[in-house]
Design an enzyme around this catalytic site. Structure first.
Site, mmCIF file in Angstrom:
data_model
loop_
_atom_site.group_PDB
_atom_site.id
_atom_site.type_symbol
_atom_site.label_atom_id
_atom_site.label_comp_id
_atom_site.label_asym_id
_atom_site.label_seq_id
_atom_site.Cartn_x
_atom_site.Cartn_y
_atom_site.Cartn_z
ATOM 1 N N HIS A 77 36.446 60.702 82.970
ATOM 2 C CA HIS A 77 35.482 60.760 81.877
ATOM 3 C C HIS A 77 36.212 60.859 80.542
ATOM 4 O O HIS A 77 37.406 61.183 80.491
ATOM 5 C CB HIS A 77 34.516 61.935 82.041
ATOM 6 C CG HIS A 77 35.166 63.257 82.298
ATOM 7 N ND1 HIS A 77 35.953 63.890 81.389
ATOM 8 C CD2 HIS A 77 35.131 64.065 83.390
ATOM 9 C CE1 HIS A 77 36.375 65.033 81.890
ATOM 10 N NE2 HIS A 77 35.907 65.165 83.120
HETATM 11 P P1 TYD Z 1 33.648 67.778 86.550
HETATM 12 O O1 TYD Z 1 33.509 67.491 85.090
HETATM 13 O O2 TYD Z 1 33.256 66.730 87.518
HETATM 14 O O3 TYD Z 1 35.122 68.237 86.868
HETATM 15 P P2 TYD Z 1 36.506 67.437 86.642
HETATM 16 O O4 TYD Z 1 36.475 66.874 85.270
HETATM 17 O O5 TYD Z 1 37.531 68.466 86.822
HETATM 18 O O6 TYD Z 1 36.630 66.407 87.692
HETATM 19 O O7 TYD Z 1 32.837 69.117 86.857
HETATM 20 C C1 TYD Z 1 32.473 69.524 88.140
HETATM 21 C C2 TYD Z 1 31.178 70.320 88.050
HETATM 22 O O8 TYD Z 1 31.364 71.531 87.323
HETATM 23 C C3 TYD Z 1 30.068 69.549 87.369
HETATM 24 O O9 TYD Z 1 28.863 69.801 88.071
HETATM 25 C C4 TYD Z 1 29.972 70.173 86.003
HETATM 26 C C5 TYD Z 1 30.478 71.578 86.228
HETATM 27 N N1 TYD Z 1 31.208 72.122 85.060
HETATM 28 C C6 TYD Z 1 30.643 73.118 84.280
HETATM 29 O O10 TYD Z 1 29.504 73.575 84.515
HETATM 30 N N2 TYD Z 1 31.359 73.625 83.238
HETATM 31 C C7 TYD Z 1 32.601 73.173 82.933
HETATM 32 O O11 TYD Z 1 33.240 73.668 81.968
HETATM 33 C C8 TYD Z 1 33.176 72.124 83.744
HETATM 34 C C9 TYD Z 1 34.544 71.571 83.431
HETATM 35 C C10 TYD Z 1 32.441 71.636 84.790
#
Ligand code: TYD
Length: 133
Positions: free
Chosen positions: A50
């Protein structure tokens, strides 16, 4: 501020052990609003995938190692985070994939903004369109 920057933190310490300091604005270029860390990620998994409209990040792999592939829309680069005194600053609107996690990897992430799902761009084609403009 540049779109990304590899950070080499000073490794302090003495006979008792080593110490690394992340401090605003000494070596962290934004006020930290959020920290999270990623661990227990299998080697074949790709995380991230992302870009963010607002958030800036500093990634530090505290234990083990992982790789980050960043993409500014114009340039792609792979950075290996394999030391606890190495970091990677990512400005907003930089696409990132984190992968090749070792079993013992703990990836610490410092962020300039609190979590807001609406500022995440998870569609790579849309990201490309936005940065090429
Ligand atoms: P995600 O953005 O997919 O993680 P990464 O970028 O590490 O692959 O996040 C995983 C889940 O956690 C998603 O449901 C959103 C949640 N999340 C939060 O609630 N707060 C946060 O600060 C982060 C990074 C994720």
């Amino acid at each position: 501020m540049e779109l990304y920057k590899e950070l080499n933190f000073n490794e302090l310490g003495d006979e008792r052990g080593r110490l690394v300091i992340a401090e605003v604005p000494l070596n962290i270029p934004f006020d930290i609003k959020r920290i999270f860390y990623i661990y227990d990620t299998k080697g074949e998994i790709i995380r991230g995938q992302h870009a963010n409209l607002n958030s800036e990040f500093v990634l530090i792999n505290l234990c083990g190692k992982c790789k980050v592939k960043l993409d500014t829309g114009k340039e792609q680069k792979i950075v290996e985070l394999d030391r606890p005194h190495k970091g990677l600053y990512l400005n907003k609107m930089v696409w990132k994939d984190m992968y090749d996690f070792s079993d013992d990897s703990i990836l610490l992430v410092l962020s300039s903004h609190v979590y807001d799902a609406n500022e995440y761009i998870r569609d790579y084609d849309k990201f490309k369109e936005m940065v090429v403009k």
